[in-house]
Structures are given as C-alpha cells and as structure tokens.
Design an enzyme around this catalytic site. Structure first.
Site, PDB file in Angstrom:
ATOM      1  N   TRP A   1       0.822  -1.212   0.000  1.00 49.33           N
ATOM      2  CA  TRP A   1       0.000   0.000   0.000  1.00 49.33           C
ATOM      3  C   TRP A   1       0.858   1.265   0.000  1.00 49.33           C
ATOM      4  O   TRP A   1       0.341   2.357   0.228  1.00 49.33           O
ATOM      5  CB  TRP A   1      -0.930   0.050   1.226  1.00 49.33           C
ATOM      6  CG  TRP A   1      -0.258  -0.505   2.457  1.00 49.33           C
ATOM      7  CD1 TRP A   1      -0.485  -1.741   2.989  1.00 49.33           C
ATOM      8  CD2 TRP A   1       0.766   0.109   3.252  1.00 49.33           C
ATOM      9  NE1 TRP A   1       0.341  -1.936   4.081  1.00 49.33           N
ATOM     10  CE2 TRP A   1       1.120  -0.822   4.263  1.00 49.33           C
ATOM     11  CE3 TRP A   1       1.424   1.327   3.219  1.00 49.33           C
ATOM     12  CZ2 TRP A   1       2.102  -0.564   5.219  1.00 49.33           C
ATOM     13  CZ3 TRP A   1       2.416   1.588   4.169  1.00 49.33           C
ATOM     14  CH2 TRP A   1       2.738   0.644   5.160  1.00 49.33           C
TER      15      TRP A   1
ATOM     16  N   GLU B   1      -6.937  -8.650  11.609  1.00 45.65           N
ATOM     17  CA  GLU B   1      -6.752  -8.038  10.283  1.00 45.65           C
ATOM     18  C   GLU B   1      -7.714  -8.681   9.308  1.00 45.65           C
ATOM     19  O   GLU B   1      -7.831  -9.906   9.253  1.00 45.65           O
ATOM     20  CB  GLU B   1      -5.343  -8.326   9.737  1.00 45.65           C
ATOM     21  CG  GLU B   1      -4.308  -7.317  10.059  1.00 45.65           C
ATOM     22  CD  GLU B   1      -3.036  -7.532   9.230  1.00 45.65           C
ATOM     23  OE1 GLU B   1      -3.118  -7.988   8.076  1.00 45.65           O
ATOM     24  OE2 GLU B   1      -1.958  -7.259   9.773  1.00 45.65           O
TER      25      GLU B   1
ATOM     26  N   GLU C   1       2.986 -11.369  11.314  1.00 41.90           N
ATOM     27  CA  GLU C   1       2.861 -12.481  10.364  1.00 41.90           C
ATOM     28  C   GLU C   1       4.121 -13.302  10.125  1.00 41.90           C
ATOM     29  O   GLU C   1       4.152 -14.101   9.193  1.00 41.90           O
ATOM     30  CB  GLU C   1       2.324 -11.961   9.010  1.00 41.90           C
ATOM     31  CG  GLU C   1       0.929 -11.355   9.128  1.00 41.90           C
ATOM     32  CD  GLU C   1       0.313 -10.906   7.804  1.00 41.90           C
ATOM     33  OE1 GLU C   1       1.042 -10.822   6.807  1.00 41.90           O
ATOM     34  OE2 GLU C   1      -0.906 -10.632   7.793  1.00 41.90           O
TER      35      GLU C   1
HETATM   36  C1  BMA Z   1      -1.530  -7.883   5.967  1.00 40.35           C
HETATM   37  C2  BMA Z   1      -0.643  -6.858   6.610  1.00 40.35           C
HETATM   38  C3  BMA Z   1       0.201  -6.098   5.656  1.00 40.35           C
HETATM   39  C4  BMA Z   1      -0.438  -5.926   4.328  1.00 40.35           C
HETATM   40  C5  BMA Z   1      -1.896  -6.252   4.353  1.00 40.35           C
HETATM   41  C6  BMA Z   1      -2.555  -6.140   3.026  1.00 40.35           C
HETATM   42  O1  BMA Z   1      -1.121  -9.133   5.917  1.00 40.35           O
HETATM   43  O2  BMA Z   1       0.025  -7.356   7.688  1.00 40.35           O
HETATM   44  O3  BMA Z   1       1.459  -6.684   5.539  1.00 40.35           O
HETATM   45  O4  BMA Z   1      -0.231  -4.662   3.868  1.00 40.35           O
HETATM   46  O5  BMA Z   1      -2.057  -7.533   4.782  1.00 40.35           O
HETATM   47  O6  BMA Z   1      -2.006  -7.057   2.100  1.00 40.35           O
END
Ligand code: BMA
Length: 898
Positions: free
Chosen positions: A194, A561, A464
């Site tokens: 991003w 997330e 991650e």
């Molecule tokens: C996740 C995050 C980022 C990444 C986002 C979108 O896994 O931890 O590393 O920007 O996804 O892909």
C-alpha cells in the site's frame, strides 16, 4: 538554530536547580558526499526528502511518478551540519551528553571533527558523552548519514556468507528497495503493498545537549495493580536514571501522584550504581492509594478516560541539582483471557474485569516520512476519527514505527487501546549477536518509553512472521529447523525475555500476530497452524469470493486483520496527477500506484460479483470504477465486521466463535493509491469510514442470509447494562416503492454485552408471503430493512439485507435531489436535505472544493426526505456549499452508460 536553555545554572546562583537542556534543533545545513550539493537549508528535526523538496531539488515526492524519479536520494550519503555555542557554565557540569531521540538510521556524529558516536537503529534513543569534545563558544556538529540502501545491501552480502535470510527484495509490483530486513528502520519505508519506497535519512526527532552533575530522570515505568478486594491500587514504579561519570548516584527521589482532590507524596533516599546492563534503576517503588481517591480509566464507549500525573524528581544530597519527569497514568486492569473451551482457548480482553469486544483498525505509519509522522494535527484528526467511529482499539502495525509520544497521549485521552507490534513484519530476520544487541537497545528504549500509557493493552513480537515461516512464504522449508531456531532466538529469547524483565508482565505479550496465543507457546512458539480459528487472533483476506456474502468469512476468536482495497476519490487523485486518463484502472499510472500484485484485477473481479461495470471505453468508466470500488470495500467490511460481532456470544457446531475483536485493515494511507484504507492520504473519508461509524455502533441490528437461505436477524449490544423493552422491526420494501410492504415487529430486552439472535426464517418464503413475487424470483424484487427503537428513539443505525446480488435485483432509478442546504451553527455545521421518489442505493454526497465531511454517506435512502449534516473545515456559506455539492447514487446516469 534555537539555542534554548531550560534553566541556566549560573555560578552566581547558590542552587542550580535543573539539569540543563540546550536544544539543537532548528535551521541546519545539508550537503552530499560528492560535493554536488552543499549549504542547502535543512530543518532539524526533519528528513532528507522534506529538505530536498524545500530546496526545490526534488519535486513533491507524492506527485505522479516522483517516487521513481527520486530513487537516487537514499542512494546518496548526506551530511547535516551546523554550529552552536555553549557557555562556560555548561562546561562546568561533570556530565555533558548529546541526546538524539531519533536518528534515521546509519549516522556518524562528529563534534568539532571528533567522532562522538554512531547510530544504526531509528527506534533507539542515542546518548553520547561529549564532555571532552565540546568547547566554550562555537562548536561544529556534523551528522553524517550513510545510504541506508547501500548499508542494507552490504549487510545482506555479509549475511550471505553464512546463509541467506529472505525476504531479499519485495515483489516487483511494490517498486521498492531490497534487504530492509537487514536493518532496524521502518520496514515499509522500502515499499509495501500500500505504499511507496522512500527510505529516508535524517534526524527525525529532537536532539539536545544535556548537562548534569549527578543524573537526570530518563524513564518512569509504572505498573498499576488493583488490590483483590478493589479497595486500593498500588503503583509499582521503576525509575531509570542517566549514568554519570562517577558511576554512583546519591540523592533523594520524590514521587508525587496528583489524584482528584489530593496529591500523594513520598520519597526515598538512594545510593545507586549501574547494574550489569549499564542501567541505573530504582525497582518497584510502591505507592499505595485508596480507590476512593481516584476514578478508573475506561476504553472509549465504556466510561471516562481518567488520567493522573505521576512526577518523579531526583535531587542530590545538597539539593543543588534536580531533575524531574512526569507521566500520566490511568488506573485500570487489562487481562488477555485465554480460557479453555471444548475446542481451543478463548482470546479476549477484560478491562476492569469486563469482557470488551475490541472494535477498531490497523494503523500504518502516520506518514511515510517519519518526521511528518510527528504532525500533531494529522495525528489528532486520525485518532479522533477513530474514537468518533466507536473504535476502542488500534493496532500499531509492525512494519511501521513506534509512534510519537503525542500519539499515545491522545490514545490515552480518547480511550483507544493500543495493540503494539514490535517493528518486524512479513520477513525472516537476522539473529547474529550484533543484530540482537541492536534489537535489545530498541526494546529497552521503546518499552520504557511506552509502558506508562494507560492505552497500551498488548505487545506482539511481529506481524505475520510465524505464519510466513510455517506456510513457507519464502521457500525455506529445507532449512525450517534453522529458521525456527532463529525465530525463537529473536522473538522469544531476545524480545519477549527482555520485555518481561522490564515489565514483569508476560500476559500482555503475544509472540506474533496472528498467533495461537498460549497454544503457540505450548508448541514451542512456532505452531502448526498459526491462523487457527480455535486460538488467538486471525488475519483473513479473500479477494476471490463474493464479499457481500457473510458465509465466506471465518469464525475466529479475534479478527486482528481483514480488509478490501478501494480507490481514493477523483478529487484526491487529482492532487497527484492532472490527467483524468490516469484515473482509469487500466492506466499505466494506476498500475504504478497499485502495489498489491494483481490488485487491480482482483478489484474488478470483486466488483463484478455484485455490479455490472460500465463499458471500459465509456468516458465515465474511471468515475464508476472509483465509486464501485468504495461501495464494495464499505459493504464487504460491514458484512464481515457484523459477522464477527454476531459471534461474540456463541459457538458454531464446530466449536468456533466467542469472537471478541474486529480490527480491519487499514485505517490510514501514506499516499494516494489503491489501498485498503478507510481514510485516504488527503484525509478524505472513503465510504468505508462512513460505514465504520455504523457497524461499530454500541448497539447494532444486523441480518444475514446463511448457507441454507435462512435470514437470521441479530441485535448485538456492547453496553455494560441491559436495555429493556426495545422494538426491532424487520421490513420488506419492493425496489420500486418507498412504502414498505411488510413489517414484522419484535419487542424484547437486550442483555449487557451480548449478541442476541432475535429471529430466523426462510428468506424466500418470507419474501413470497410479503408479495415480492414467486418463490424463486421474489428475492430480485425486494429488500429487507432493519430498525431498532426504544420509546420512539432510534438506538441502533438502520441496516439492510440484500436478498440477492445487486446486479440481479430490480433496483429502480430514483429521482434524487439536493433539496436544500441550511446553516445549522457557527461551528460550520450545515444541514442538507436529500429527497427521492424511490429507494436510492449508495447515495454519495461530495464537495468539490470545500473541505469537510458529512455526518453519513453512502446511504440507503428509503424515505422521501432525509437530512444529512456537513461539518465544514473552512469558512463557507450555505449558498456556496450548495453550489459545491454533488450527489450521486448507484443508478446515476454516469454509472449506467454502456
Ligand atoms: C496484511 C498486513 C500487511 C499488508 C496487508 C494487506 O497481511 O500485515 O502486511 O499490507 O495484509 O495485504
């Protein structure tokens, strides 16, 4: 340059009552190693891109393709330099240091041409002894930065002599630099999916000379503990002091805790020498206070954010020298509860003994240029948006920076809990001794700096990296044992152990996000399935399936997330290009700005599940695409978030559920580009941010159609007390009329902190009974609309359920109008009336020039008239606003051209 001494100790004064601080920030000069550039004006604290822009050597880096054009900048060695004067008195102090709060990253510091220190970690506070180098009168300071790109390359080559540690270079779509995992610098500054690649260099935080004879108070690390019977609190304080040349500190430490109506004061006499780690510290000094003297601190939405000043003052035996520091503390308990279930463990936060569903988002760096990330206005705007949108937690994501003190101060004031990652993301990392010692310095500084904040709820070792190792993102399966050992060495043996030594609080540390929490620990810190829905937190992304359909989403304990991309609005894009042809998703420019590999085709495919895109050659294609992308993002995250909230009180047949957190990806942006943010880089809210206010509301009424085509309607209440006698209404509207054709009403009581399933029935039977049509076609003709009232007052945002895909539904074109704009108050609030003759979908209001935001946007309008408010950020009038406003909806002619 500002030469400011806080208090000058003068030979004429009997009591010299402060450590002397002389700030060195202000106007400096800048040159490059080759001699091409010299005596450029520079601002310190600052950074190389800002300075080169100010000197017109490079253009606005956020514009056009300027990220590509400026790639030489971080490949150059730059030196910042200036003169400063010190007076004779200062030289009389026994200890004189230069303190850098932040150096980005590889700098050699010389004073009067003598090297006094070096830096290699942008997250460390550097203190260098300059007693022997500094002179009365004029002094010259040079801060010589090495190219971070070259340093990373060299370190990688060195590392490769033993074994290679991926990620070496980012995917080509990121258009970034390589080997950022070798260095302790904002990982996203070398590009991300991003963000652009701007590996800055510079003195990004304050720097100053400090002088003292005995010591200075450096850090206050309090731990606030409640007594078992809740009658009192104990503040256990660790105080860290600056070292001195004699290596012994004698004196008195006074503790002052300002409570509601009285100040508790205590003091202790000390005789301190540095421990083996070269720290001078008083451990566990205890201040006990009666609960009646204070009020507890609560997260946003649950009570007030009461904060109290704790001041620690050191004075030497003769009382001729003093040093003070104040932190603000909150009295609250935070527990991460991981209790045994039939399958797995729970994973939720209890604050002050109350289980709280965490609602929020993931914060990426405030700015890609770290010095601009200190901007208080930007920070305030972002965090107040979060709190106004009912967020109670933000995750400071591990590829960015540990944010400014101001950021955490505001989080304390606004009740936004912080999930704090350590700054490691999406990579494997070195574990040689030098690297680990560098990390230790970082952990020590950051944990001591941050721990007083009431808002900090949890620390996580990385973003991650456990998942990356287990799922073999980087093709290292053959070396799994080696990399697993490295993983444990870095995050557990180094970071976690140091964290526990400093805080004595193992329970608020998880080794990674996502992780399985305690289960990960019992599997030796690298679990077989780090993304298990039965334990810990989960990151979930799905760009393939229809995201309006809740059945595609997992049922985790905690969703830390999840997200979808969208494009910023036309006007935002026009701040970085002047050609609307660049705004076409198929343009070279859009390809340049889209860093997520195949992101643009994923966007097209996500849109096409629900909508029929206009012809790619039509002149409005770019507008339609931008608008549809924002709808898809907003609705998908609403559907997904409500799905997680519905699961807060129940388990499914497989034992998944008791979901207690929803932090979507991502809150903010660092440039204008297709990204996952809800707020774009110009500060403008996308449709998602408007929806956030609703799907995070304390009480929601929400429905979804499950895999058996049963419509299930829920009310979720996060409140701490029950709400009695509420009326939920499930209405059916035919797409062709503003009059509902069926209404089902239910009266019920809401329990505190609970998700209630209030009704469920076969959707097709229901719609047929409502006379929407035949059993197999009724779903195309109607819409379900949900409301919740108590005593005639709406207590949850209205909501809706789409019985079928929008492209198959018989949505009609409404006559939508802006019927009037009136001024509401002198604070810049304007009322806007919108009228329609039929149901209008995704009604989107926008201003062309006037900056501000609306109370609601992206509306589903089922009433003839609706009022929305505009909060203007600039002086205007109702007439000017009316002229500047535009309104659109799904079936606007602009979007249906073929
Ligand atoms: C996740 C995050 C980022 C990444 C986002 C979108 O896994 O931890 O590393 O920007 O996804 O892909």
């Amino acid at each position: 340059m500002a030469l400011r001494a806080v208090l000058i100790c003068s030979a004429f004064l009997v009591f010299c009552n402060a450590v002397e601080i002389q700030h060195l920030g202000g106007q400096w000069l800048l040159k490059d190693e080759s001699g091409k550039y010299k005596d450029l004006k520079a601002i310190v604290p600052g950074g190389i891109y800002s300075d080169l822009m100010d000197n017109d050597i490079i253009e606005n880096i956020f514009y056009g393709y300027n990220d590509d054009v400026t790639r030489w900048v971080p490949r150059t060695n730059w030196t910042y330099y200036t003169n400063f004067t010190v007076n004779e008195e200062l030289l009389n102090f026994e200890n004189i240091n230069i303190v850098f709060e932040g150096l980005d990253t590889f700098a050699t510091i010389a004073i009067n041409d003598v090297v006094v220190g070096q830096s290699k970690n942008m997250f460390v506070q550097y203190v260098f002894n300059v007693k022997d180098q500094i002179q009365a009168g004029n002094n010259v300071i040079e801060v010589r930065f090495q190219s971070p790109v070259e340093v990373a390359e060299n370190l990688s080559a060195e590392q490769n002599k033993s074994y290679n540690i991926p990620v070496n270079c980012p995917p080509s779509a990121y258009r970034g630099e390589c080997h950022v995992n070798m260095i302790r610098k904002m990982q996203a500054s070398y590009s991300w999916d991003w963000g652009p690649s701007f590996p800055s260099v510079g003195i990004w935080k304050d720097l100053y000379i400090e002088a003292y004879n005995e010591t200075a108070v450096r850090y206050i690390v309090p731990d606030v503990v409640q007594s078992e019977d809740n009658s009192s609190w104990t503040v256990l304080v660790d105080v860290y002091f600056a070292n001195n040349a004699k290596k012994v500190i004698f004196g008195k430490i006074a503790f002052e805790l300002e409570l509601d109506s009285e100040t508790v004061t205590q003091s202790v006499t000390v005789n301190l020498i540095p421990n083996g780690l070269n720290e001078v510290v008083v451990h566990n000094y205890s201040i006990k206070v009666d609960s009646g003297l204070l009020k507890t601190w609560w997260p946003n939405g649950f009570g007030a954010q009461n904060l109290y000043n704790l001041t620690v003052t050191y004075s030497n035996d003769e009382e001729t020298e003093k040093s003070s520091k104040t932190v603000r503390i909150g009295f609250r308990t935070i527990e991460l509860v991981q209790d045994t279930l039939d399958s797995g463990l729970t994973f939720y936060f209890k604050v002050n003994g109350v289980p709280i569903f965490m609602k929020g988002s993931n914060e990426i760096p405030i700015d890609i240029l770290p010095e601009r990330g200190q901007n208080k206005e930007t920070i305030r705007k972002l965090l107040t948006t979060a709190s106004d949108s009912h967020m109670n937690m933000l995750r400071v994501w591990g590829g960015g920076v540990y944010e400014s003190d101001y950021f955490y101060d505001l989080a304390d004031e606004l009740g936004i809990l912080i999930w704090q990652d350590f700054m490691f993301a999406c990579s494997l990392y070195p574990t040689n001794e030098e690297y680990l010692n560098n990390v230790l310095d970082e952990v020590r500084h950051q944990v001591k700096r941050l721990s007083s904040h009431a808002s900090i709820a949890l620390y996580s070792g990385n973003n991650e990296n456990e998942g990356a190792l287990v799922d073999d993102w980087y093709g290292v399966r053959n070396n799994f044992t080696l990399f697993k050992a490295d993983y444990v060495k870095l995050y557990i043996d180094t970071i976690m152990n140091e964290f526990v030594r400093l805080t004595n609080n193992r329970s608020i540390f998880v080794s990674s996000s996502p992780s399985n929490g305690k289960e990960t620990e019992s599997e030796g810190y690298v679990a077989a399935h780090p993304s298990s829905t039965f334990y810990g937190d989960v990151h979930y992304y799905n760009y393939i399936m229809d995201s309006f359909n809740s059945v595609i989403f997992p049922v985790p304990r905690f969703a830390s997330e999840y997200g979808y991309q969208s494009l910023p609005s036309v006007n935002s894009f026009l701040t970085v290009t002047n050609s609307t042809s660049d705004l076409n998703i198929n343009s070279e420019f859009m390809d340049h700005r889209q860093h997520h590999p195949v992101g643009n085709s994923e966007l097209k495919s996500l849109i096409s599940h629900q909508f029929t895109l206009p012809n790619e050659n039509s002149e409005n294609y770019y507008k339609a695409f931008i608008y549809y992308s924002q709808i898809v993002q907003a609705v998908s995250i609403r559907v997904e978030t409500e799905h997680y909230r519905r699961y807060r009180s129940s388990l499914n047949a497989g034992g998944e559920g008791y979901t207690m957190g929803a932090l979507y990806w991502q809150l903010n942006d660092v440039w204008v580009a297709p990204t996952w943010s809800g707020i774009d880089h110009t500060g403008k809210w996308k449709m998602l941010q408007y929806y956030t206010q609703e799907f995070f509301a304390p009480i929601i009424i929400t429905g979804h159609i499950n895999a058996e085509r049963t419509l299930e309607t829920y009310i979720v209440s996060d409140l701490l007390s029950p709400v009695l006698n509420v009326t939920a209404s499930i209405q059916v509207y035919n797409w062709s009329s503003l009059d509902s054709i069926l209404e089902k009403k239910l009266t019920l009581d809401l329990e505190a902190g609970k998700s209630h399933l209030i009704d469920s029935f076969d959707i097709d039977d229901f719609l047929t009974d409502a006379k929407c049509g035949e059993l197999n076609t009724a779903r195309y003709n109607c819409l379900i609309y949900l409301t919740l009232y108590k005593e005639g007052i709406r207590i949850a945002p209205d909501n809706f359920v789409l019985p079928d895909k929008i492209k198959s539904s018989r949505v009609q074109q409404p006559k939508l109008q802006l019927s009037g704009v009136t001024k509401q108050s002198d604070e810049g609030i304007y009322e806007i009336e919108i009228t329609t003759d039929n149901i209008a979908l995704f009604v989107w209001l926008d201003t062309n020039k006037i900056k501000g935001r609306f109370s609601d946007n992206g509306l589903l309008q089922v009433n003839e008239s609706r009022k929305v408010y505009f909060y203007s950020e600039e002086e205007t009038t109702a007439e000017d606003l009316q002229k500047d406003l535009s309104i659109t909806n799904l079936l606007d002619d602009e979007y249906v051209t073929s």
